[in-house]
Design an enzyme around this catalytic site. Structure first.
Site, PDB file in Angstrom:
ATOM      1  N   CYS A   1       0.819  -1.222   0.000  1.00 23.64           N
ATOM      2  CA  CYS A   1       0.000   0.000   0.000  1.00 23.64           C
ATOM      3  C   CYS A   1       0.847   1.264   0.000  1.00 23.64           C
ATOM      4  O   CYS A   1       0.300   2.368  -0.150  1.00 23.64           O
ATOM      5  CB  CYS A   1      -0.887   0.067   1.246  1.00 23.64           C
ATOM      6  SG  CYS A   1      -2.110  -1.216   1.349  1.00 23.64           S
TER       7      CYS A   1
ATOM      8  N   HIS B   1      -6.234   2.000   6.087  1.00 25.63           N
ATOM      9  CA  HIS B   1      -6.712   1.065   5.062  1.00 25.63           C
ATOM     10  C   HIS B   1      -7.252  -0.176   5.761  1.00 25.63           C
ATOM     11  O   HIS B   1      -6.549  -0.789   6.555  1.00 25.63           O
ATOM     12  CB  HIS B   1      -5.567   0.685   4.123  1.00 25.63           C
ATOM     13  CG  HIS B   1      -5.898  -0.458   3.209  1.00 25.63           C
ATOM     14  ND1 HIS B   1      -7.076  -0.508   2.491  1.00 25.63           N
ATOM     15  CD2 HIS B   1      -5.222  -1.595   2.906  1.00 25.63           C
ATOM     16  CE1 HIS B   1      -7.097  -1.629   1.777  1.00 25.63           C
ATOM     17  NE2 HIS B   1      -5.992  -2.307   2.021  1.00 25.63           N
TER      18      HIS B   1
ATOM     19  N   HIS C   1      -9.865  -3.900   5.394  1.00 22.68           N
ATOM     20  CA  HIS C   1     -10.595  -4.867   4.565  1.00 22.68           C
ATOM     21  C   HIS C   1     -12.020  -5.028   5.092  1.00 22.68           C
ATOM     22  O   HIS C   1     -12.598  -6.108   5.010  1.00 22.68           O
ATOM     23  CB  HIS C   1      -9.864  -6.209   4.553  1.00 22.68           C
ATOM     24  CG  HIS C   1      -8.600  -6.213   3.743  1.00 22.68           C
ATOM     25  ND1 HIS C   1      -7.887  -7.363   3.481  1.00 22.68           N
ATOM     26  CD2 HIS C   1      -7.930  -5.213   3.118  1.00 22.68           C
ATOM     27  CE1 HIS C   1      -6.820  -7.061   2.745  1.00 22.68           C
ATOM     28  NE2 HIS C   1      -6.823  -5.768   2.516  1.00 22.68           N
TER      29      HIS C   1
ATOM     30  N   GLU D   1     -27.786  11.345  10.630  1.00 20.30           N
ATOM     31  CA  GLU D   1     -27.033  12.235  11.522  1.00 20.30           C
ATOM     32  C   GLU D   1     -25.525  12.000  11.449  1.00 20.30           C
ATOM     33  O   GLU D   1     -24.731  12.937  11.476  1.00 20.30           O
ATOM     34  CB  GLU D   1     -27.513  12.042  12.969  1.00 20.30           C
ATOM     35  CG  GLU D   1     -26.799  12.908  13.998  1.00 20.30           C
ATOM     36  CD  GLU D   1     -27.185  14.383  13.922  1.00 20.30           C
ATOM     37  OE1 GLU D   1     -28.131  14.732  13.186  1.00 20.30           O
ATOM     38  OE2 GLU D   1     -26.520  15.192  14.602  1.00 20.30           O
TER      39      GLU D   1
ATOM     40  N   HIS E   1     -12.284  -5.422  -2.182  1.00 21.99           N
ATOM     41  CA  HIS E   1     -11.015  -5.298  -1.479  1.00 21.99           C
ATOM     42  C   HIS E   1     -11.198  -4.625  -0.116  1.00 21.99           C
ATOM     43  O   HIS E   1     -10.980  -5.247   0.915  1.00 21.99           O
ATOM     44  CB  HIS E   1     -10.046  -4.516  -2.379  1.00 21.99           C
ATOM     45  CG  HIS E   1      -8.687  -4.280  -1.793  1.00 21.99           C
ATOM     46  ND1 HIS E   1      -7.569  -4.064  -2.568  1.00 21.99           N
ATOM     47  CD2 HIS E   1      -8.259  -4.212  -0.513  1.00 21.99           C
ATOM     48  CE1 HIS E   1      -6.514  -3.887  -1.781  1.00 21.99           C
ATOM     49  NE2 HIS E   1      -6.902  -3.972  -0.539  1.00 21.99           N
TER      50      HIS E   1
END
Lengths: 244, 244, 244, 244
Positions: free
Chosen positions: C89, C107, C109, C130, C192
């Site tokens: 990443c 990040h 999953h 809200e 992903h």
């Protein structure tokens, strides 16, 4: 320390007074006894005293000081907490001690029990699941003389009784299930929850966990169209949607 | 300390005797081994001894004292706990050690595995999901000589075998899957749970977590009408309800 | 202590090296980064160094020793852990730092992100909830000059890009979303997971939690027949079953 | 220690400043106040000061230093944290203190409340469930003069009001529910969450837990086709699929 407090103070985490508190906290985090619902009672195997969680207490914050202790012979309270009343479940717990030779009783408001009571009629049934093997069959091994568990190919059947306005009114139906289901270790109360007992608190806890797992699984099976007591190999005939 | 207890006492949290207990507790809270279900075995990479969780123990309360230790050559127990019997899974764990060169095996009663076994036929399949890349492909990188993982565009296939009355009866079907699926690191047992293995306990744990994630996702996809091995871009054709 | 280790050792629980580990553990228990999935990067506001979780590590067991530290100007690693490779990443995290002025990137999953990516087309949309007010609008208050949040009556829109075999291949589509959705603080990657960023790690964490809450809610709404961006008062027209 | 800090520092875990933090952390892990959503206010029964969680804080990381303290008579802040603004809920909390004689108010973004607000019209209703007995009826026992709870055969009714752009705009509708539902201890805000109050924080917490349990159960009943206020014995007529 007063003579009453000796009954509830111990350094042993397995002492009934400590174990009730530990398990109530654990059950609270399972969503089994939020909002002060549910309860646990344990018979001290050394003294035969009954330890009982009180009414109205937040189960995750309970301490040994909050417990009632009752003499099994006289049914008199040897110790009462200052702040709380006895649980309305007490007569039901006593019935399990007296008629089923229980060593401990667990009562939860598990949503799995409530949902099963809405979907099933007078009996919860599930069959052919490995986890069933954690539940006693009521039979005794002819060789070892030890209690035998259900086998994978058996059907677990748990009676469902109707709820009443007050918990002590459940006593007649509870006694009736003792006759109609002499081997059961649990009774579901419709729109209310479940009572599970065993010869020791360890066994009662294991039975309760296994039954809750099986009720959760039964609801999932039902929602996919599969009857929870469906014969092995018949599942795909019942699926609402085609097998992928 | 007796020579037997030396085998299970260590200050290292990664020692097999400690790690089995830590992971069983973690798995209990995942609902993977409630009611004494499931188990773990680890091969000590230094001694090649097999460490095995016993039968019937509450998995979240297990301590190193509860473990069996077995010699990998003689298959004799070097240490047995006083209170417990060997797990009925032991022959299956040994098969994974001997035939798959496993360093550790995890067995759970995950409801995701049980539900997948009811919905799928003889094989669980899911494709085109990033998390698949955590699972080994069985192939070796021609340059680095290291094991290669599945790619995003691959299909993960896990065999499903039928459950039997006793766990040791699963051994023939387990051996058959070793032949039919030489690259699999897991076998689902219908209406029972799953066995997952790896070259180390760290790898076995990662594979088990990733597979459970994928089974959970597959059930959600199935419930929305999407086949879990659906081609990329075909999802909307399968949706039970229109895309929002 | 080596000069490299000075970078990752601090008694301050809010130091990036400590905070990445704390949050990865918390996210693991949310089922957001099991099986080594997911990751976090934080820019140290004092040094402008980037702290990066490595590839392949069990996220709940990560320690500061496992982290990479990168110079923001030279993009050279100031510190590398012995056991691990950089996360795939990393190029995506750098893009968020460089193009979006991010102070931290998360990040996961998350299955909510994966399910939303299967149900929605190129854009996730939810309106009139809200919790949307926790997400930045990209606009600046003309008086206070502070960033303004979305209002209750706004529609949150998050772009969905296609997954690739390798994470670095996502970079072109990520840059495209920066142009097409200049105000977004998140991108969903189909099949992903999700990337979420913010000016600080506290903000990124809040945005990620709020978006995950909204994706979870959107799935529940969709399953009941209600489009997640449904106008207020139109819900009952869409319900699959009559309102009780 | 400054005179302001004396207000928030106590070794007593039940002091309002400590209890707000403990409960916010617990509620965060219930998914009730992620992303800085939700809040709690407690009136100190000794001083009548109002303790208030601030706006925008991560609820699981809150400390006593983050709290506002307000004089109940003058409505002036006796203490303000340096970093945070008062919660936009403050006027609503004050209304509950002043009009309902509340001792504490809990506000969550519970998804069960949001989903119920999408499915139900102007009133949430559930009947004939044991857990209802945790909720006050508003009636007083003629003998003991103590507040009476709902009975098993009662119907719990909670008003649902429309959400507005800003929380202080909810005040008129909140006052209207005080008139229309004089016995309610809770108000659901559509597409937003729920406010629950009680004479003490212990009671408010119990009411909130019981109501959330009942909303969760109502959604499950609705999804199976059973109206949550369905008469006892009528469940099977409503089931979408046949009883197993």
């Amino acid at each position: 320390m007063s003579s009453q407090d000796v009954l509830i103070h111990s350094d042993d985490p397995c002492h009934p007074a400590n174990l009730i508190c530990t398990l109530c906290k654990q059950f609270f985090h399972n969503n089994w006894c939020t909002g002060t619902g549910g309860g646990i009672s344990i018979k001290d195997p050394n003294t035969n005293y009954y330890y009982l969680a009180p009414s109205g207490v937040q189960k995750e914050k309970m301490t040994p000081e909050d417990l009632f202790v009752m003499d099994a012979q006289t049914l008199e309270y040897l110790r009462s907490p200052k702040l709380y009343k006895p649980s309305a479940c007490t007569p039901l717990f006593l019935a399990c001690y007296q008629k089923k030779d229980a060593g401990a009783i667990i009562h939860t408001h598990s949503q799995n029990a409530v949902i099963c009571s809405l979907v099933f009629g007078d009996e919860f049934r599930i069959a052919n699941i490995e986890q069933i093997k954690a539940i006693p069959s009521g039979k005794v091994d002819p060789v070892t003389k030890k209690p035998m568990a259900l086998s994978f190919f058996d059907t677990l059947k748990i009676p469902i009784i109707e709820n009443m306005a007050h918990e002590d009114e459940l006593i007649d139906d509870l006694h009736k299930t003792f006759k109609d289901y002499p081997d059961t270790c649990a009774v579901i109360v419709r729109r209310h929850g479940i009572f599970v007992w065993g010869p020791t608190i360890d066994k009662a806890k294991i039975f309760n966990e296994a039954i809750d797992y099986l009720m959760e699984l039964a609801i999932k099976m039902y929602q996919m169209g599969i009857p929870p007591d469906c014969a092995i190999g018949e599942e795909k005939k019942h699926l609402k949607m085609a097998s992928p």
